[in-house]
Design an enzyme around this catalytic site. Structure first.
Site, short mmCIF file in Angstrom:
data_model
loop_
_atom_site.label_atom_id
_atom_site.label_comp_id
_atom_site.label_asym_id
_atom_site.label_seq_id
_atom_site.Cartn_x
_atom_site.Cartn_y
_atom_site.Cartn_z
N ASP A 96 -37.59 65.94 -45.82
CA ASP A 96 -36.87 67.21 -45.94
C ASP A 96 -35.42 66.98 -46.37
OD1 ASP A 96 -36.70 69.97 -45.70
OD2 ASP A 96 -37.61 70.01 -43.71
N ASP A 137 -39.11 78.01 -48.22
CA ASP A 137 -40.31 78.03 -47.38
C ASP A 137 -41.17 79.27 -47.61
OD1 ASP A 137 -39.19 75.77 -46.38
OD2 ASP A 137 -39.08 76.47 -44.31
N GLY A 180 -36.60 72.82 -54.26
CA GLY A 180 -36.25 73.17 -55.63
C GLY A 180 -34.75 73.31 -55.85
#
Ligand code: GLA
Length: 375
Positions: A139, A194, A174
């Site tokens: 992440d 998300d 992105g």
């Protein structure tokens, strides 16, 4: 050289994810409420439900399994929720004929404030390899001032040095144009923020992700985020649309629901093998929007290895509507082609030049169109 050739030449050469990864991830349904018991029960359910046999492989724990580092800097699992640590859990998942995945963050802390991998790349990659991890999602929270292509490349190299084949899933939403550097860095990269378990969220992710279709291919996939099928916020027709479009986009198919308590209709969506075969087709092309007239009535198409086309007739409107796909529109000659309905599991006969069907509101008809003569 065209863009696709460049991507194929530069894709991460770890030999993994030649077709889009399939599995399950804890986040969409369970958030931080993860434990060894949940993971074991999920692995059991993946087998019992027929999902493993339908192609689902990776059981992935998302955020919140980790709590601290020891004096030597090694990452530690929550000992109450994961007694005995992660290795026995990975062993259990492997014994079920499945693969095991885990989550970290390229920054200083994860999105839920747990220790991140920044400054511990080699050490964490070695821990994961020792535990038998097969898939890592990384992440991008708490990474202020860091450069995404640099940090993700660092972890890619750490995974390679750790000596175990590990699928590398990039999750920076992105934000830093990952479709440009993702193919040489990871096996998949998130294209958007998300997903939420709502029709409009699914639509907006679909519309964003399709822009980057040209770079997706074997070993290197755009990731429009995990599935919400079965989580309760959409109708079954909407979930069928979500699943169909993710398969058409050659997206990773990571279930995000509670597999232990899955009604038959959810199971039927997730294990539709004719649609999974579209996602997993070895040509590895991300299908695209090929027609929209009028707005809200869309035709999506994906070329397949055998020369046929997967087609999604997608009705985004609130009214049942007759829709027609022409062979021309999906890149086939206008001669005879056989049509199969992938949700009805029924052959619809041989048609010349076009096929029409009524599509319910917020629903799809998904077809496989196979020309009688190769295109
Ligand atoms: C970010 C990611 C999600 C999930 C959470 C966990 O929001 O995009 O997929 O991993 O963090 O905290």
């Amino acid at each position: 050289m065209d863009l696709l050739t460049i991507v194929l030449l530069t894709a991460l050469p770890n030999g993994l994810a030649r077709t889009p990864p399939m599995g399950w991830n804890s986040w969409n349904h369970f958030g931080c409420d993860v434990s060894a018991a949940l993971i074991r029960q999920t692995a059991d359910a993946m087998v019992a439900s027929g999902m493993r046999d339908a192609g689902y492989q990776y059981v992935v724990i998302d955020d919140c399994w980790q709590v601290a580092r020891d004096a030597a800097g090694r990452i530690l699992a929550d000992s109450l929720r994961f007694p005995g640590g992660i290795k026995p859990l990975a062993d259990y998942v492997h014994q079920k004929g499945l693969k095991f995945g885990i989550y970290t963050d390229a920054g200083r802390r994860t999105c839920q404030g747990r220790p991140g991998t920044y400054g511990h790349e080699e050490q964490d990659a070695r821990s994961y390899a020792e535990w038998g991890v097969d898939y890592v999602k990384e992440d991008w929270c708490n990474a202020e001032g860091l450069d995404a292509p640099t940090q993700y490349a660092k972890f890619r190299d750490a995974l390679a040095a750790a000596g175990r084949p590990i699928v590398f899933s990039i999750c920076e939403w992105g934000s830093n144009r990952p479709w440009e550097w993702g193919p040489k860095t990871g096996n998949l990269w998130r294209t958007t923020g998300d997903i939420a378990d709502r029709w409009n969220s699914m639509l907006s992710i679909l519309d964003l992700s399709t822009q980057y279709s040209a770079v997706s291919g074997p070993g290197a996939w755009n990731d429009p985020d995990m599935l919400e099928v079965g989580n309760g916020g959409m109708t079954d027709d909407e979930y069928r649309a979500h699943f169909s479009l993710w398969a058409l986009m050659a997206a990773p198919l990571m279930a995000g629901n509670d597999l232990r308590d899955m009604p038959g209709n959810t199971r039927e969506i997730l294990t539709n093998r004719e649609i999974i075969a579209i996602d997993q087709d070895s040509l590895g092309v991300q299908g695209t929007l090929v027609g929209e007239n009028p707005p809200e009535l869309q035709t999506w198409a994906k070329p397949l290895k055998d020369g046929s086309r997967a087609v999604v007739l997608f009705n985004r409107s609130g009214l049942a509507t007759a829709m027609t796909v022409t062979w021309n529109r999906i890149g086939l000659r206008s001669g005879p082609a056989s049509v199969r309905d992938l949700w009805a599991h029924a052959d619809r006969g041989v048609h010349t030049g076009r096929f029409s069907a009524t599509v319910q509101p917020h629903a799809v008809v998904m077809l496989r169109v196979t020309p009688a003569v190769a295109p």
